[in-house]
Design an enzyme around this catalytic site. Structure first.
Site, PDB file in Angstrom:
ATOM      1  CG  ASP A 111      -0.301  -0.173   2.229  1.00  0.00           C
ATOM      2  OD1 ASP A 111       1.056  -0.126   2.575  1.00  0.00           O
ATOM      3  OD2 ASP A 111      -1.009   0.002   3.518  1.00  0.00           O
ATOM      4  CD  GLU A 140       1.647   1.387   6.459  1.00  0.00           C
ATOM      5  OE1 GLU A 140       2.336   0.850   6.919  1.00  0.00           O
ATOM      6  OE2 GLU A 140       0.196   1.327   6.733  1.00  0.00           O
ATOM      7  CG  HIS A 149      15.014  28.538  -3.087  1.00  0.00           C
ATOM      8  ND1 HIS A 149      15.326  29.046  -4.310  1.00  0.00           N
ATOM      9  CD2 HIS A 149      13.781  29.339  -2.811  1.00  0.00           C
ATOM     10  CE1 HIS A 149      14.372  29.806  -5.038  1.00  0.00           C
ATOM     11  NE2 HIS A 149      13.519  30.234  -4.030  1.00  0.00           N
ATOM     12  CG  ASP A 171      15.829  35.605 -10.424  1.00  0.00           C
ATOM     13  OD1 ASP A 171      16.912  35.860  -9.381  1.00  0.00           O
ATOM     14  OD2 ASP A 171      15.408  34.614 -10.468  1.00  0.00           O
ATOM     15  CE  LYS A 191      12.434  35.425 -13.124  1.00  0.00           C
ATOM     16  NZ  LYS A 191      13.075  33.928 -12.973  1.00  0.00           N
ATOM     17  CG  ASP A 243      10.676  22.550 -11.476  1.00  0.00           C
ATOM     18  OD1 ASP A 243      10.743  21.559 -12.000  1.00  0.00           O
ATOM     19  OD2 ASP A 243       9.867  22.964 -10.515  1.00  0.00           O
ATOM     20  CB  THR A 244       9.627  23.656 -16.131  1.00  0.00           C
ATOM     21  OG1 THR A 244       9.702  24.931 -15.890  1.00  0.00           O
ATOM     22  CG2 THR A 244       8.907  22.848 -15.188  1.00  0.00           C
ATOM     23  N   GLY A 287      12.188  26.687 -18.387  1.00  0.00           N
ATOM     24  CA  GLY A 287      11.537  27.658 -19.359  1.00  0.00           C
ATOM     25  C   GLY A 287      12.285  28.741 -19.159  1.00  0.00           C
TER      26      GLY A 287
END
Length: 339
Positions: free
Chosen positions: A46, A48, A139, A181, A204, A234-235, A237
């Protein structure tokens, strides 16, 4: 209680190759074999999580190596349950070595009725029984204050500086460090200072979360080899868009140095098709096959730095000495040459 003779390492499933590499580096430093504690971290049908440690850890100085990367919740629960298992087995001290600290982007209430998840994770780790945290490039550095236990936050900048000095030898006059940024200026400035390069910023504008409406380059990048510096990709972009903006502004090459290569969704494909000549990441997150096979992604090892940090924590010497590039030169001997 027996005296703590040697640091002992144990790993979850998040980044086993990094844990094994840290053990190998510690073996080199100690002149004796250092292995991972024999344990199993499994799941019931399950989902766990079940942990069983097969070696005696009573009175030992334990280091759990576990990034809380994707799947973040599973890896975080592994870390918490492993901590509980060691605590109930009478380990003397438990240090959570978290190369990538998940939930770190949720470090404040940016809007009404939202959580501060990084603080919640800090509370969970402390209540589970962790005595100390060793991590890399949080971060936001103020996350250290979320803990009521010692936190050692290592930096990738000294290793990146070694890598740049090696790969851009004889070309440093053409290099410009770029912050993607305004919020990342301090991080970019630190690396620029280490390698003696000028600094530029990509400003930006966002119409809404996750969508960049426009970018403007602050500083003259004409004829420069630009190096974008950030802590998380992350992505990809925004990163790829920033690279395009720099090329349009006159840069001759764009490279990126990112500490944590989350690289989710279409990120790898975007990077492979982007104008970036290279994307350099660390192995704080276990790379997927797609990342390993991407021709313009290169991985810098963190095992030498983490191994030394663990040894310094164990024997009571300075961890902050690893913030200096010169300190890492002998640790990374054979990987980089300087000149």
């Amino acid at each position: 209680m027996p005296a703590m003779q040697e640091p002992k390492l144990i790993s979850g499933n998040a980044n086993l190759p990094l844990a094994q590499a840290i053990a190998r580096r510690m073996s080199m430093h100690r002149g004796m074999s250092v292995g991972l504690v024999n344990a199993r971290v499994e799941r019931f049908n399950d989902g766990e999580i079940f942990v069983e440690v097969f070696e005696n850890v009573r009175g030992e100085d334990m280091y759990i190596i576990q990034s809380t990367s994707n799947p973040a919740n599973d890896n975080l629960m592994e870390l918490l349950i492993m901590t509980d298992a060691l605590k109930r087995s009478s380990a003397a001290r438990i240090t959570a070595v978290i190369p990538y600290f998940g939930y770190a982007r949720q470090d404040r209430r940016a809007k009404a009725r939202t959580p501060i998840s990084a603080k919640l994770v800090a509370n969970l780790l402390t209540e589970a029984g962790v005595d100390r945290i060793l991590t890399l490039d949080l971060h936001a550095t103020q996350i250290q204050g979320f803990f009521d236990i010692p936190v050692d936050n290592l930096y990738a900048a000294p290793v990146f500086a070694l890598d740049i000095l090696h790969h851009f030898k004889g070309q440093l006059g053409d290099v410009m460090v770029v912050s993607p940024d305004v919020g990342g200026v301090a991080r970019a400035r630190e690396l620029a200072t280490r390698i003696g390069a000028p600094l530029s910023i990509v400003d930006k504008r966002r119409e809404k979360a996750g969508e960049v409406a426009g970018m403007t380059v602050i500083g003259d990048v004409t004829g420069k080899k630009c190096i974008i510096v950030d802590d998380i990709c992350d992505t990809a972009g925004t990163l790829c868009k920033a690279a395009e903006t720099l090329m349009e502004a006159g840069a001759i090459e764009v490279h990126s140095y990112i500490t944590h290569g989350v690289l989710s969704g279409p990120a790898v494909e975007r990077v492979s098709k982007s104008v970036m000549k290279s994307l350099v990441i660390t192995d704080s997150i276990a790379p997927t096959d797609a990342i390993k096979n991407c021709p313009n992604i290169r991985i810098v090892p963190t095992a030498p730095m983490f191994a030394q940090a663990i040894l310094n924590t164990w024997n009571g010497t300075s961890v902050s000495s690893l913030f200096e590039t010169d300190t890492l030169v002998p640790i990374y001997e054979g990987m980089y040459s300087r000149g």
